[in-house]
Each structure stands twice: as C-alpha cells, then as structure tokens.
Write a protein that holds these residues in place. Sequence first.
Motif, short mmCIF file in Angstrom:
data_model
loop_
_atom_site.label_atom_id
_atom_site.label_comp_id
_atom_site.label_asym_id
_atom_site.label_seq_id
_atom_site.Cartn_x
_atom_site.Cartn_y
_atom_site.Cartn_z
N ALA A 193 -40.73 36.63 52.73
CA ALA A 193 -39.36 36.56 52.20
C ALA A 193 -38.88 35.13 52.37
O ALA A 193 -39.35 34.40 53.26
CB ALA A 193 -38.44 37.53 52.94
N VAL A 194 -37.94 34.73 51.51
CA VAL A 194 -37.39 33.37 51.57
C VAL A 194 -35.87 33.45 51.50
O VAL A 194 -35.32 34.17 50.66
CB VAL A 194 -37.91 32.50 50.41
CG1 VAL A 194 -37.37 31.07 50.55
CG2 VAL A 194 -39.44 32.48 50.39
N ILE A 195 -35.21 32.73 52.38
CA ILE A 195 -33.75 32.65 52.39
C ILE A 195 -33.33 31.26 51.93
O ILE A 195 -33.77 30.25 52.51
CB ILE A 195 -33.17 32.93 53.79
CG1 ILE A 195 -33.51 34.35 54.24
CG2 ILE A 195 -31.66 32.70 53.81
CD1 ILE A 195 -33.11 34.64 55.69
N ASP A 196 -32.52 31.20 50.90
CA ASP A 196 -31.96 29.93 50.42
C ASP A 196 -30.69 29.66 51.21
O ASP A 196 -29.67 30.30 50.99
CB ASP A 196 -31.66 30.04 48.93
CG ASP A 196 -31.03 28.78 48.35
OD1 ASP A 196 -30.77 27.83 49.12
OD2 ASP A 196 -30.79 28.74 47.13
N TYR A 197 -30.75 28.72 52.15
CA TYR A 197 -29.60 28.52 53.04
C TYR A 197 -28.39 27.94 52.31
O TYR A 197 -27.27 27.99 52.83
CB TYR A 197 -29.98 27.62 54.21
CG TYR A 197 -30.23 26.17 53.88
CD1 TYR A 197 -29.17 25.28 53.69
CD2 TYR A 197 -31.52 25.67 53.76
CE1 TYR A 197 -29.40 23.95 53.39
CE2 TYR A 197 -31.76 24.35 53.46
CZ TYR A 197 -30.69 23.49 53.28
OH TYR A 197 -30.92 22.18 52.96
N THR A 198 -28.59 27.43 51.09
CA THR A 198 -27.44 26.91 50.34
C THR A 198 -26.61 28.03 49.74
O THR A 198 -25.46 27.81 49.34
CB THR A 198 -27.90 25.96 49.22
OG1 THR A 198 -28.63 26.71 48.24
CG2 THR A 198 -28.76 24.85 49.77
N ASN A 199 -27.20 29.24 49.65
CA ASN A 199 -26.49 30.37 49.05
C ASN A 199 -26.29 31.55 50.00
O ASN A 199 -25.44 32.40 49.76
CB ASN A 199 -27.25 30.89 47.81
CG ASN A 199 -27.26 29.88 46.68
OD1 ASN A 199 -26.24 29.25 46.41
ND2 ASN A 199 -28.41 29.71 46.03
N SER A 200 -27.09 31.61 51.06
CA SER A 200 -27.03 32.76 51.96
C SER A 200 -27.07 32.31 53.42
O SER A 200 -27.74 31.32 53.75
CB SER A 200 -28.21 33.72 51.71
OG SER A 200 -28.25 34.13 50.38
N ASP A 201 -26.37 33.05 54.26
CA ASP A 201 -26.43 32.81 55.69
C ASP A 201 -27.64 33.53 56.26
O ASP A 201 -27.99 34.63 55.80
CB ASP A 201 -25.15 33.32 56.36
CG ASP A 201 -25.11 32.98 57.83
OD1 ASP A 201 -25.57 33.81 58.64
OD2 ASP A 201 -24.65 31.89 58.17
N ILE A 202 -28.30 32.95 57.25
CA ILE A 202 -29.50 33.59 57.79
C ILE A 202 -29.20 34.93 58.44
O ILE A 202 -30.10 35.75 58.61
CB ILE A 202 -30.21 32.67 58.80
CG1 ILE A 202 -29.31 32.34 59.99
CG2 ILE A 202 -30.71 31.40 58.13
CD1 ILE A 202 -30.02 31.57 61.10
N ALA A 203 -27.94 35.16 58.78
CA ALA A 203 -27.59 36.42 59.44
C ALA A 203 -27.05 37.46 58.47
O ALA A 203 -26.75 38.59 58.87
CB ALA A 203 -26.55 36.16 60.54
N SER A 204 -26.95 37.11 57.18
CA SER A 204 -26.29 38.00 56.23
C SER A 204 -27.02 39.31 56.01
O SER A 204 -26.41 40.33 55.70
CB SER A 204 -26.10 37.29 54.88
OG SER A 204 -27.36 36.90 54.35
#
Length: 324
Positions: A193-204
Amino acid sequence: MEAIVQDVYGAADVLHLREIARPVPGDGEVLIRVRAAGVDQGVWHLMTGLPYLIRLFGYGLGKPKTPVRGREVAGVVEAVGADVDRFRVGDEVYGTCEGSFAEYVCGRKDKLARKPVNLSFEEAAAAPISGVTALQAVRDAGEVTVGQKVLVIGAGGGVGSFAVQLVKAFGAEVTGVCSTGKMDLVRSLGADAVIDYTNSDIASGGKLYDVILDTAGNRPLSVLRRVLAPQGTLVIVGGEGGGKLTGGFERSIGAPFASLFSRQKFKGLVSKETNLDLEALSSLIEAGSVKPAVDKVFPLEEAPAAVRYLHEGRSRGKVVVGVS
C-alpha cells in the motif's frame, strides 16, 4: 586527475571541478578507478558543514578536512596497499570512502566489497550507504519478521527505496509513505500500500504498524506513536529539518530515552559501514530480492547539480554521479 573539490563550507556553488594529485593507497587501502559515485544526504551535510554538530565529528571546524566530496563509490581496483589480501588489481568493487567525486579514490579494505555481478557501476554506486543503512534499520533496529505490518516513511528516497524492498524480502507487509510523484516508484518496489502524504495523513486509516521506519525525519514523535502498535518499534533513521546546531538529529538521540516510559520501543539508528553488511546486501541483490532504484545519473562536472537535485527532494530513489 579531475575531482569535485571545495575549499569552504557552503551551498553547491562552492563545489568546483579541479585537477588534483592522484591519491596513493596506504596500508589497508585500495586505489579505485571510480566509475560511478552515489549522492546521499550526507554529501549535502558535509558540503554545507550543517548541522554544526558534524564539524565536531572530525570533518573540519572552519573548512572541510577532506576537500573532495562523495562517499559512495563503485569502480575498479587500480592498486592495493600493504596488508590488503582481499582484493586484486582489476577487481570490480563498491563501498564507502571519502572523496568519490573524482577519477580515483582510496578506500579502506574493511569498507569495500566486490560489486554485485548483476549491477551496473551506476546501480552499485547507489547502494553502499543507503542500502546498508536500510538493511541495518530493517534487520537490526526494526527486527522485522514474517507477517508484521511495517510503515516506511520516505519510501521514495534513497534509504526508503531500499527499505521497502528489504521489508518485503523479510516477509512482512509494507506500506510506503511518499509524495504524489513517487507513488508509482514505491509501488514498483513492492509496497503493498502507498500513502500520499500530500493528500492523506498517515493516521487517517486507523491502521497500526508493528514497525515504523522513519527516513524522512520531520514528524513529531507524538504523531508517529499514534500509528505504532502498543508494543511496536519506531526506528528513526538520521535526521533532517532541524536547526543549524543539531539538524534534527536530536530525535534520534532522544528516542531511546522516550522508550523508558513506554511499552513502545523508539530507536535512533546510526548506521555502521562494514564490508560484512555490504556482502550481506550483495547476496540479497544477486538473489534478486533488492535492486537499487536509480533516478538520474549526472556527469562528474555536474556533481553540484546532482547535490541540488537530491537536496530539493526531487529524486525518485537514488542520484548518481557517473565518472567514466
């Protein structure tokens, strides 16, 4: 020989291509005909002399002690000094040294290994510091095991791109955190999985991780603890974004003390450059479990631009200087 030299600390415009004397290997050293040199964040720190803390580590208080930049190298053995029996003239090697932005450089035998046979010189030059740091973070500090859930912050950078692959090689599930432009790269490295930190918080997403490898160095400990499992391990790799004195390294220094008051473990990683871990990395590379992600190769005369490119956060994986 030609080399990238600096006489004073400063921005990339203090780096100049200059003709200097070829080095001579001393006892326990190897003279390498450089084919490629990796660019890591340490190059920027040694170029600028920031944070000031690094000047106290023997790199020079008022000006650089070693004027030639570059610390990752891949090339061919040109000569060997006394007390060197592991390498011969003509061997293809890679590892760490001081002054690899040059046509020739001397390296210690205990910080070199034979180049993985399935890598180009450019790919091999991208591996010694970033790859070994990632290996020590995943294997030693994080103690990643099969089935764990691992979060790699800074997954599109030098250390992070190796860490994603190593976590997968160790049998764990990996989530990478990066910017929008690096998401495809991180997926291609094997991230589940990949989290785009510019659009999502890592804790979301509400997910907890057994191990967090933070190679970006700009999130408060309080934020990282919220997504770390109750008995999980946080590994802080290096430090960026702090002041001129410590440059963010205080996070790594203070991490073990925070562990005294929590079931969660917080570790600051200071990597150790050894030929044994280079050889362990080589085994993983030759087995096909890990491959350096090289973004751009700059010619030697454009090494200042390579350092700028890396420091601006634009690289997708590693940046390399080609020498021949």
